[in-house]
Design a protein around this motif. Structure first.
Motif, short mmCIF file in Angstrom:
data_model
loop_
_atom_site.label_atom_id
_atom_site.label_comp_id
_atom_site.label_asym_id
_atom_site.label_seq_id
_atom_site.Cartn_x
_atom_site.Cartn_y
_atom_site.Cartn_z
N GLU A 274 -3.07 8.85 7.85
CA GLU A 274 -1.61 8.89 7.73
C GLU A 274 -1.00 7.53 8.05
O GLU A 274 -0.03 7.10 7.39
CB GLU A 274 -1.05 9.95 8.69
N GLY A 275 -1.55 6.84 9.03
CA GLY A 275 -1.05 5.53 9.40
C GLY A 275 -1.29 4.50 8.31
O GLY A 275 -0.42 3.68 8.00
N ARG A 276 -2.48 4.54 7.73
CA ARG A 276 -2.79 3.59 6.65
C ARG A 276 -1.92 3.85 5.43
O ARG A 276 -1.46 2.91 4.76
CB ARG A 276 -4.27 3.67 6.29
N ALA A 277 -1.68 5.13 5.13
CA ALA A 277 -0.83 5.46 3.99
C ALA A 277 0.59 4.93 4.20
O ALA A 277 1.22 4.39 3.28
CB ALA A 277 -0.81 6.97 3.77
N ALA A 278 1.10 5.09 5.43
CA ALA A 278 2.44 4.57 5.74
C ALA A 278 2.46 3.06 5.66
O ALA A 278 3.45 2.45 5.24
CB ALA A 278 2.87 5.04 7.13
N MET A 279 1.37 2.43 6.05
CA MET A 279 1.27 0.97 6.04
C MET A 279 1.36 0.43 4.60
O MET A 279 2.15 -0.46 4.29
CB MET A 279 -0.05 0.56 6.69
N VAL A 280 0.54 0.97 3.69
CA VAL A 280 0.49 0.42 2.33
C VAL A 280 1.70 0.85 1.50
O VAL A 280 2.03 0.20 0.49
CB VAL A 280 -0.82 0.82 1.62
N SER A 281 2.37 1.93 1.92
CA SER A 281 3.55 2.36 1.17
C SER A 281 4.79 1.53 1.48
O SER A 281 5.77 1.57 0.74
CB SER A 281 3.84 3.84 1.45
N HIS A 282 4.75 0.78 2.59
CA HIS A 282 5.87 -0.09 2.93
C HIS A 282 5.77 -1.35 2.07
O HIS A 282 4.72 -2.00 2.01
CB HIS A 282 5.81 -0.46 4.41
N GLY A 283 6.84 -1.71 1.44
CA GLY A 283 6.81 -2.83 0.51
C GLY A 283 6.38 -4.16 1.10
O GLY A 283 5.84 -5.02 0.40
N ALA A 284 6.59 -4.32 2.41
CA ALA A 284 6.26 -5.60 3.04
C ALA A 284 5.15 -5.48 4.07
O ALA A 284 4.83 -6.46 4.75
CB ALA A 284 7.51 -6.19 3.71
N GLY A 285 4.53 -4.29 4.19
CA GLY A 285 3.57 -4.06 5.26
C GLY A 285 2.39 -5.02 5.25
O GLY A 285 2.12 -5.73 6.22
#
Length: 410
Positions: A306-317
């Protein structure tokens, strides 16, 4: 004025042996040596011996005021006032143990809310006055437990009492042993701190965050994994609101310290921690330590899907984490590389792989792999990450020729 003052020779026995300044409140230890109260009390907080004789001083020692010497100093200063010597006023009588103990005992009387507030406010003034007073308060049996009980009992209704008790506890700089005892004896303390974090009073929220940091740092793993979701929600909200630098740092410490377990990682991700941390890195934390903690929290959260998904879904992550490599500190670089390795290993879709090349992340990893600025473990993590997608990255048009030459062999 300074030239006139230099011409006056101060009697040596008027000077504190610690500060070498004129004593304003001379006190004498059982060893017979006189010091200025402020200097010797600070010394005894850490040393426990007489600075001159090296003889041990009992922890409960209360230095004896040397009134005769103080009057001599005051008279001498008044006599030489025309030469720029500053007058020495009569010091306020210090609070004694009996008075502190009496105030603490009054906190247990819940029959009068006004009396409780009066006792808390006097205790707050006492604690704010000096390290000596805070030491006296900590030494009163069960004082910290009683203050914590006030926080728990008043967090919903008597908010002013809760605020004052929180401020006093935070001023005491409790030891790990004391915090552990506090956690064991006050099962509802975490819920009370969550309630304090939910209020609009920014000062109380900051104090609650600081105490939550200390409490979670000493909790057993069994209690940590069962932390309620509200803890993570309020910690993340505190990061959003940027209440103060100490509160932000405390919230980051809580995230780092509580997310070693997968269940807590998911709770933090569900609370929105990942985009908040990325936005913090984009804006630039107030100091180096803040950046290190934010990257440390991201590293923890990228330990779950879940954390990795949130990370890559952020445009600037991905881009902002890569930007922190080799720009903040060795610790920050290592944590950023760990985050990038997690993404490359477990969340690297074709689009993410391309993004890592286009945003310069791959180039940064090539530099890290060969850089003497980083320790070997960080260099090896960078090489490991680069090997994961060597086919896509080694000859990428986004990678400059001099960086391609640094690309590690498979």
């Amino acid at each position: 004025m300074e030239e006139q003052q230099e011409q006056v020779e101060v009697p040596s026995y008027f000077l504190c042996p610690i500060s070498l300044q004129i004593m304003r409140d001379p006190v004498t230890l059982p060893t017979g040596i006189t010091y200025d109260r402020d200097g010797i009390e600070r010394w005894l907080l850490t040393a426990g011996t007489c600075p001159l004789t090296k003889q041990p001083v009992p922890p409960d020692c209360d230095p004896t005021p040397n009134h005769t010497l103080r009057r001599l100093i005051q008279s001498w200063c008044a006599l030489h006032a025309d030469h720029g010597v500053e007058l020495v006023s009569t010091p306020k009588a210090p609070v004694d143990r009996a008075r502190v103990a009496e105030l603490v005992s009054r906190l247990g009387d819940t029959s009068s809310s006004a009396g409780l507030l009066d006792a808390l406010r006097e205790l707050k003034d006492v604690a704010a006055e000096s390290d000596r007073n805070r030491k006296l308060l900590t030494a009163v049996p069960c004082a910290v437990d009683i203050l914590a009980a006030v926080v728990v009992s008043s967090c919903q209704d008597a908010k002013a009492a809760c605020d004052d008790a929180l401020e006093i506890i935070c001023s005491l700089q409790l030891s790990e042993q004391c915090l552990t005892r506090l956690v064991e004896r006050n099962e509802e303390l975490v819920h009370a701190l969550v309630a304090a974090l939910q209020r609009s009073n920014t000062t109380s929220r900051a104090h609650a965050a600081l105490l939550l940091e200390g409490v979670t740092a000493v909790m057993s793993s069994n209690r940590l994994v069962s932390l309620p979701e509200e803890v993570f929600g309020e910690v993340v909200q505190l990061l959003r609101d940027r209440v103060s630098n100490p509160a932000t740092r405390a919230a980051l410490q809580v995230l780092v310290g509580t997310t070693s377990w997968g269940r807590n990682r998911v709770k933090a991700v569900d609370a929105g921690a990942v985009p908040v941390l990325i936005d913090m890195l984009l804006d630039g934390p107030a100091d180096r330590r803040g950046c290190e903690l934010a990257l440390g929290a991201l590293d923890r959260l990228c330990g779950c899907a879940e954390g990795r998904a949130a990370m890559v879904s952020h445009g600037a992550g991905v881009a902002v984490v890569g930007k922190k490599v080799l720009r903040v500190s060795e610790v920050a670089s290592d944590r950023a590389v760990r985050v990038l390795r997690s993404v490359a290993r477990h969340a690297a879709t074709a689009a993410v792989v391309q993004e890592m090349a286009q945003t310069g992340v791959v180039g940064k990893l090539c530099v890290v792999a060969q850089s003497e600025q980083c320790v070997e473990r960080t260099r090896e993590r960078a090489r490991e990450t680069l090997r994961l997608h060597a086919r896509a990255w080694r000859n990428s048009p986004c990678l400059q020729p001099h960086l391609q030459a640094l690309y590690p062999s498979c």
